[in-house]
Design an enzyme around this catalytic site. Sequence first.
Site, PDB file in Angstrom:
ATOM      1  N   VAL A 255      -0.887   7.030   1.118  1.00 58.48           N
ATOM      2  CA  VAL A 255      -1.456   7.381  -0.181  1.00 58.48           C
ATOM      3  C   VAL A 255      -2.907   6.917  -0.269  1.00 58.48           C
ATOM      4  O   VAL A 255      -3.775   7.645  -0.760  1.00 58.48           O
ATOM      5  CB  VAL A 255      -0.609   6.806  -1.341  1.00 58.48           C
ATOM      6  CG1 VAL A 255      -1.250   7.115  -2.689  1.00 58.48           C
ATOM      7  CG2 VAL A 255       0.804   7.362  -1.293  1.00 58.48           C
ATOM      8  N   CYS A 256      -3.196   5.727   0.219  1.00 55.22           N
ATOM      9  CA  CYS A 256      -4.570   5.214   0.198  1.00 55.22           C
ATOM     10  C   CYS A 256      -5.468   6.092   1.061  1.00 55.22           C
ATOM     11  O   CYS A 256      -6.592   6.423   0.674  1.00 55.22           O
ATOM     12  CB  CYS A 256      -4.615   3.769   0.683  1.00 55.22           C
ATOM     13  SG  CYS A 256      -3.654   2.648  -0.352  1.00 55.22           S
ATOM     14  N   ASP A 257      -4.979   6.482   2.212  1.00 60.27           N
ATOM     15  CA  ASP A 257      -5.714   7.363   3.119  1.00 60.27           C
ATOM     16  C   ASP A 257      -6.058   8.671   2.412  1.00 60.27           C
ATOM     17  O   ASP A 257      -7.210   9.109   2.421  1.00 60.27           O
ATOM     18  CB  ASP A 257      -4.849   7.617   4.366  1.00 60.27           C
ATOM     19  CG  ASP A 257      -5.534   8.522   5.373  1.00 60.27           C
ATOM     20  OD1 ASP A 257      -6.089   7.990   6.343  1.00 60.27           O
ATOM     21  OD2 ASP A 257      -5.484   9.754   5.188  1.00 60.27           O
TER      22      ASP A 257
ATOM     23  N   SER B 214      -3.942  -0.902   0.710  1.00 57.72           N
ATOM     24  CA  SER B 214      -4.408  -0.966   2.096  1.00 57.72           C
ATOM     25  C   SER B 214      -4.833   0.425   2.540  1.00 57.72           C
ATOM     26  O   SER B 214      -4.090   1.400   2.354  1.00 57.72           O
ATOM     27  CB  SER B 214      -3.308  -1.479   3.023  1.00 57.72           C
ATOM     28  OG  SER B 214      -3.751  -1.465   4.361  1.00 57.72           O
TER      29      SER B 214
END
Length: 161
Positions: free
Chosen positions: A57-59, A52
Amino acid sequence: MKVTFQGNPLTLEGTQVKVGDTAPDFTVVDNDLNPFKLSDTKGKRVFLTVPSLDTPVCDTEVRRFNQEAAKLGDVTIYTISMDLPFAQGRWCGGAGIDKVKTVSDYKDREFGKNYGVYIKELGLLSRAVFVIDENNKIVYVEYLNEVTEEPDYDKALDALK
Protein backbone atom coordinates in the site's frame (compact mmCIF):
# COMPACT_ATOMS: atom_id res chain seq x y z
CA MET A 1 -7.25 8.41 18.45
CA LYS A 2 -7.44 4.73 17.69
CA VAL A 3 -6.51 3.25 14.36
CA THR A 4 -6.54 -0.31 13.14
CA PHE A 5 -4.00 -2.41 11.32
CA GLN A 6 -5.69 -5.28 9.48
CA GLY A 7 -8.64 -4.77 11.83
CA ASN A 8 -6.59 -4.88 15.04
CA PRO A 9 -6.88 -1.75 17.21
CA LEU A 10 -3.76 0.34 17.84
CA THR A 11 -3.03 3.56 19.72
CA LEU A 12 -1.67 6.76 18.19
CA GLU A 13 0.56 8.88 20.39
CA GLY A 14 1.10 12.58 20.08
CA THR A 15 -1.05 15.54 19.19
CA GLN A 16 -3.19 15.43 16.11
CA VAL A 17 -3.39 18.54 13.97
CA LYS A 18 -6.35 20.02 12.16
CA VAL A 19 -7.04 22.35 9.27
CA GLY A 20 -6.17 25.93 10.23
CA ASP A 21 -3.42 24.96 12.68
CA THR A 22 0.10 26.23 12.22
CA ALA A 23 2.18 23.23 11.15
CA PRO A 24 4.24 22.02 14.11
CA ASP A 25 7.99 22.04 13.68
CA PHE A 26 9.88 18.75 13.64
CA THR A 27 13.31 17.30 13.04
CA VAL A 28 13.69 14.13 10.98
CA VAL A 29 16.67 12.71 9.07
CA ASP A 30 17.26 13.03 5.34
CA ASN A 31 18.81 10.32 3.14
CA ASP A 32 22.31 11.67 3.87
CA LEU A 33 21.73 11.40 7.66
CA ASN A 34 21.41 15.18 8.05
CA PRO A 35 18.76 16.79 10.25
CA PHE A 36 15.77 17.98 8.24
CA LYS A 37 13.21 20.42 9.66
CA LEU A 38 9.99 22.06 8.59
CA SER A 39 11.99 25.30 8.26
CA ASP A 40 14.06 23.57 5.54
CA THR A 41 10.92 23.49 3.39
CA LYS A 42 8.93 26.23 1.68
CA GLY A 43 5.96 26.79 -0.57
CA LYS A 44 3.08 24.36 -0.86
CA ARG A 45 4.01 21.02 0.65
CA VAL A 46 2.48 17.60 1.12
CA PHE A 47 3.72 15.38 3.94
CA LEU A 48 2.73 11.74 3.65
CA THR A 49 3.30 9.45 6.61
CA VAL A 50 3.48 5.74 5.90
CA PRO A 51 4.38 2.68 7.99
CA SER A 52 7.09 1.42 5.59
CA LEU A 53 7.91 2.17 1.96
CA ASP A 54 8.59 -1.49 1.32
CA THR A 55 4.97 -2.59 1.68
CA PRO A 56 2.35 -2.82 -1.08
CA VAL A 57 0.00 0.00 0.00
CA CYS A 58 2.84 2.41 0.82
CA ASP A 59 4.51 1.57 -2.50
CA THR A 60 1.28 2.29 -4.38
CA GLU A 61 0.67 5.54 -2.51
CA VAL A 62 4.14 7.00 -3.02
CA ARG A 63 4.20 5.99 -6.69
CA ARG A 64 0.84 7.71 -7.22
CA PHE A 65 1.98 10.92 -5.53
CA ASN A 66 5.24 10.78 -7.50
CA GLN A 67 3.20 10.73 -10.75
CA GLU A 68 0.97 13.57 -9.54
CA ALA A 69 3.97 15.66 -8.41
CA ALA A 70 5.24 15.81 -11.97
CA LYS A 71 2.00 17.59 -12.92
CA LEU A 72 1.93 20.01 -9.97
CA GLY A 73 5.13 21.96 -10.50
CA ASP A 74 5.07 24.29 -7.51
CA VAL A 75 4.45 21.64 -4.84
CA THR A 76 6.97 19.54 -2.94
CA ILE A 77 5.93 16.13 -1.64
CA TYR A 78 7.70 14.45 1.27
CA THR A 79 7.18 10.92 2.53
CA ILE A 80 8.04 10.25 6.14
CA SER A 81 8.44 6.77 7.55
CA MET A 82 10.43 4.96 10.21
CA ASP A 83 12.47 3.24 7.49
CA LEU A 84 16.18 3.90 7.79
CA PRO A 85 17.43 6.57 5.36
CA PHE A 86 19.56 3.96 3.54
CA ALA A 87 16.51 1.80 2.92
CA GLN A 88 14.49 4.81 1.77
CA GLY A 89 17.16 5.78 -0.75
CA ARG A 90 17.46 2.23 -2.04
CA TRP A 91 13.67 1.88 -2.38
CA CYS A 92 13.34 5.20 -4.25
CA GLY A 93 16.11 4.22 -6.66
CA GLY A 94 14.55 0.83 -7.32
CA ALA A 95 11.05 2.28 -7.72
CA GLY A 96 12.09 5.17 -9.95
CA ILE A 97 10.83 7.75 -7.45
CA ASP A 98 12.30 11.11 -8.40
CA LYS A 99 9.67 13.70 -7.45
CA VAL A 100 8.84 12.65 -3.88
CA LYS A 101 11.49 13.25 -1.22
CA THR A 102 11.85 10.73 1.59
CA VAL A 103 12.88 11.50 5.15
CA SER A 104 13.01 9.28 8.21
CA ASP A 105 11.57 9.72 11.70
CA TYR A 106 13.49 6.70 13.04
CA LYS A 107 15.73 8.67 15.37
CA ASP A 108 13.52 10.87 17.56
CA ARG A 109 9.96 10.07 16.39
CA GLU A 110 9.38 13.82 16.52
CA PHE A 111 7.22 14.12 13.41
CA GLY A 112 5.13 11.17 14.55
CA LYS A 113 4.45 12.67 17.95
CA ASN A 114 4.06 16.29 16.79
CA TYR A 115 1.46 15.25 14.21
CA GLY A 116 -0.20 12.45 16.18
CA VAL A 117 0.72 9.55 13.89
CA TYR A 118 3.15 7.51 16.03
CA ILE A 119 1.76 3.99 16.56
CA LYS A 120 2.66 3.04 20.11
CA GLU A 121 2.38 -0.73 19.69
CA LEU A 122 4.35 -1.01 16.43
CA GLY A 123 6.87 1.83 16.62
CA LEU A 124 5.78 2.87 13.12
CA LEU A 125 3.93 5.83 11.67
CA SER A 126 0.28 5.58 10.77
CA ARG A 127 -0.89 6.52 7.30
CA ALA A 128 -1.86 10.18 6.99
CA VAL A 129 -1.69 13.11 4.56
CA PHE A 130 -0.93 16.72 5.52
CA VAL A 131 -1.07 19.62 3.06
CA ILE A 132 0.68 22.77 4.25
CA ASP A 133 0.54 26.13 2.50
CA GLU A 134 3.20 28.80 1.97
CA ASN A 135 2.43 30.33 5.39
CA ASN A 136 2.89 27.03 7.29
CA LYS A 137 -0.87 26.67 7.78
CA ILE A 138 -2.40 23.23 7.50
CA VAL A 139 -5.00 23.30 4.72
CA TYR A 140 -5.80 19.58 4.53
CA VAL A 141 -5.47 16.60 6.87
CA GLU A 142 -6.45 12.98 6.43
CA TYR A 143 -5.81 10.46 9.19
CA LEU A 144 -6.73 7.03 7.91
CA ASN A 145 -8.64 4.85 10.36
CA GLU A 146 -7.24 1.65 8.83
CA VAL A 147 -3.49 1.73 8.22
CA THR A 148 -3.69 -0.64 5.24
CA GLU A 149 -6.04 1.64 3.24
CA GLU A 150 -4.97 4.21 0.66
CA PRO A 151 -5.66 7.91 1.20
CA ASP A 152 -8.16 9.96 -0.78
CA TYR A 153 -5.79 11.15 -3.50
CA ASP A 154 -8.31 13.46 -5.17
CA LYS A 155 -9.12 15.38 -1.98
CA ALA A 156 -5.44 15.84 -1.13
CA LEU A 157 -4.67 17.05 -4.65
CA ASP A 158 -7.69 19.37 -4.67
CA ALA A 159 -6.38 21.00 -1.48
CA LEU A 160 -3.29 22.05 -3.43
CA LYS A 161 -5.26 23.98 -6.03
